[in-house]
Design an enzyme around this catalytic site. Sequence first.
Site, mmCIF file in Angstrom:
data_model
loop_
_atom_site.group_PDB
_atom_site.id
_atom_site.type_symbol
_atom_site.label_atom_id
_atom_site.label_comp_id
_atom_site.label_asym_id
_atom_site.label_seq_id
_atom_site.Cartn_x
_atom_site.Cartn_y
_atom_site.Cartn_z
ATOM 1 N N LYS A 220 0.843 -1.194 0.000
ATOM 2 C CA LYS A 220 0.000 0.000 0.000
ATOM 3 C C LYS A 220 0.887 1.257 0.000
ATOM 4 C CE LYS A 220 -3.655 2.223 2.649
ATOM 5 N NZ LYS A 220 -4.564 2.162 3.784
ATOM 6 N N GLU A 226 10.500 -4.693 4.592
ATOM 7 C CA GLU A 226 10.590 -6.077 4.122
ATOM 8 C C GLU A 226 10.313 -6.168 2.627
ATOM 9 O OE1 GLU A 226 8.916 -4.967 6.719
ATOM 10 O OE2 GLU A 226 9.047 -6.337 8.432
ATOM 11 N N GLY A 282 -4.873 -1.999 4.993
ATOM 12 C CA GLY A 282 -4.036 -3.104 4.524
ATOM 13 C C GLY A 282 -4.665 -4.466 4.778
ATOM 14 N N ARG A 283 -5.161 -4.678 5.982
ATOM 15 C CA ARG A 283 -5.698 -6.007 6.327
ATOM 16 C C ARG A 283 -7.105 -6.231 5.768
ATOM 17 N NH1 ARG A 283 -4.643 -2.700 10.367
ATOM 18 N NH2 ARG A 283 -6.318 -1.879 11.680
ATOM 19 N N GLU A 368 -4.606 -6.887 14.699
ATOM 20 C CA GLU A 368 -4.140 -5.554 14.296
ATOM 21 C C GLU A 368 -5.307 -4.567 14.350
ATOM 22 O OE1 GLU A 368 -0.581 -4.751 11.503
ATOM 23 O OE2 GLU A 368 -2.317 -4.421 10.226
ATOM 24 N N HIS A 399 -4.139 -33.644 17.614
ATOM 25 C CA HIS A 399 -3.010 -34.456 18.067
ATOM 26 C C HIS A 399 -1.869 -33.593 18.560
ATOM 27 C CE1 HIS A 399 -4.900 -38.126 16.603
ATOM 28 N NE2 HIS A 399 -5.419 -37.321 15.694
ATOM 29 N N LYS A 519 9.176 -0.548 14.009
ATOM 30 C CA LYS A 519 9.713 -0.290 12.657
ATOM 31 C C LYS A 519 10.766 0.814 12.723
ATOM 32 C CE LYS A 519 5.519 -1.025 9.882
ATOM 33 N NZ LYS A 519 4.548 -0.358 9.023
HETATM 34 O O1 F6P Z 1 2.550 -4.077 9.901
HETATM 35 C C1 F6P Z 1 1.908 -2.900 9.661
HETATM 36 C C2 F6P Z 1 1.394 -2.776 8.263
HETATM 37 O O2 F6P Z 1 1.231 -1.416 8.030
HETATM 38 C C3 F6P Z 1 0.096 -3.533 8.003
HETATM 39 O O3 F6P Z 1 -1.003 -2.860 8.469
HETATM 40 C C4 F6P Z 1 0.133 -3.678 6.531
HETATM 41 O O4 F6P Z 1 -0.788 -4.624 6.086
HETATM 42 C C5 F6P Z 1 1.572 -4.076 6.342
HETATM 43 O O5 F6P Z 1 2.283 -3.296 7.281
HETATM 44 C C6 F6P Z 1 2.122 -3.871 4.959
HETATM 45 O O6 F6P Z 1 2.050 -2.532 4.556
HETATM 46 P P1 F6P Z 1 2.236 -2.129 3.054
HETATM 47 O O7 F6P Z 1 1.152 -2.729 2.251
HETATM 48 O O8 F6P Z 1 2.166 -0.625 3.038
HETATM 49 O O9 F6P Z 1 3.580 -2.617 2.592
#
Ligand code: F6P
Length: 557
Positions: A220, A226, A282-283, A368, A399, A519
């Site tokens: 987003k 990452e 995002g979620r 979240e 199990h 972060k």
């Molecule tokens: O971990 C926080 C967060 O902002 C989530 O809410 C989101 O889904 C994820 O990081 C990834 O964010 P982006 O889509 O901006 O890379």
Amino acid sequence: MPSRKIPSVSELVSRPATNRLPAWKALAARSRRSGRTGLRDLFAADSRRASRFTVEALGITFDHSKHLIDTKTMDLLFDLAEEAGVTGHRDAMFAGERINVTEDRAVLHVALRAPKGAVIEVDGENVVPHVHEVLGRMGRFANKVRGGRWLGHSGRPVRNVINIGIGGSDLGPAMAYDAMRKWASDDLTVRFVSNVDANDFVEKTRDLDPEETLFIVSSKTFTTLETMTNAHTARRWVLKAFDGDKAAAARHFVAVSTNAAEVEKFGIDTANMFGFWDWVGGRYSMDSAIGLSTMIAVGPKRFRELLDGFHDMDEHFRTAPPRRNLPMIQALIGIWNACFLDADTVAVLPYDQYLDRFSAYLQQLEMESNGKHVTLAGKHVSWGTCPVIWGQPGTNGQHAFYQMIHQGTRIVPCDFLVFADPVNKVGDHHDKLVANVFAQTEALAFGKTLEEILAEGVDPKVAPHKVMEGDRPTSTFLCDKLSPRMLGRLIAMYEHKVFVQGSIWRVNSFDQWGVELGKKLAQAIIPELRSKDRPRLKHDGSTNALIRKYRGLRGRS
Ligand code: F6P
């Protein structure tokens, strides 16, 4: 029908504290008095209990009779929803009000699955045509890839699709790909890279040919550490195969984002970017362009069926009376368990291997969203909010950890999800699978008393170990069949459950400030780990020592 007044955002923010509502107080008193009335007694007292506490809608039979509730408790929970103003809050969301108050944004994931003719406005503009314009572009692109008409830089068709994203830009697509495996193209390899740990990238690409691989960089913000690290590694991996020819990136990378400037900066042509909007959290984004990998895997038609399933549940949530409303009932029982019976966790146990990642997906959706400690007005809550969500598909969990659910000292309410009609009809597997669901909920609810065990002739020394106290609350969702449409319905059911709970807890379910500090600190620590010269560390003693130890182990001064 008279139209209900939609509350303004300031009205929502200034609603009274939840624990001052009469229904909340009555529920608290009731939990002390009768919250522990056992399920054996509750069933014995009411021959119609099972049907009384079962609701059916959209091919989902929701049996909640094995919870520690009775009619009075449910009445009070519905009163609580009313006193808390849940339906007004819901209507404000559907009307595009800026209910995400800390980010001043509307919350309109429901617009992502609205049918073409629908009208959903943000600031007076109907957003549905924009949604369908992007869906149309996604569809044309997906068909090109699926038809072998999207060619890599060397002119060979793309056969591998890798989504790079994390959190909401990964969990939904990864979960949906597994869930809809049966409908996915056999001609394509679809994978997901999320972790900044290079092992993820290396293992997901080691057997792939870069000349046939397309990366979808899904973010987003397009700034997430990452995702951007993996995207840069992917670009190096692709360019290496083309002797560093930078032009190759154009055929091997597309982007899904709201941030065109950053996409361009990375070097992806914005013609190959699929956008979405700040009113999609995002979620809550797996049915936006973030679902591009899903659409490529299963095709635009199945993707539309998935969206239609979401929309079915949106309409159900919006229009069904509270007492017939699946997400509403699910949410209220969850509140009863978490806030009045002190259950700290909820296990989500899908009895379908295709839903392998469902609990992981729900962890972000629920935790979240509602893992918050202040109200919309910024006041510390005086009640518990989101429980821990966890789980594994059955029967594997039986199990592993079910022992604790049956005989441990903590109450773990469980959601059992199961489908009547199996996707794969093989021998008697499915009847055995379903029998296990019913057996587990029966055992958890009613257990086995010492008397019953002794009557079986068990050694009195061993007998106490075999006692099952019962009264372990469970929900059973018996669904017709796992299909793209049913998957959409189930996900939306949990989304709206989260909404109702957040509304009652008074928290903002649509921000996530809690992840920011970590972060930021990581960004500060990265150069301290990597610098050639010994860094001047200003953290606490523990963090400083760990940084020094790591540097030493890596041969840095
Ligand atoms: O971990 C926080 C967060 O902002 C989530 O809410 C989101 O889904 C994820 O990081 C990834 O964010 P982006 O889509 O901006 O890379």
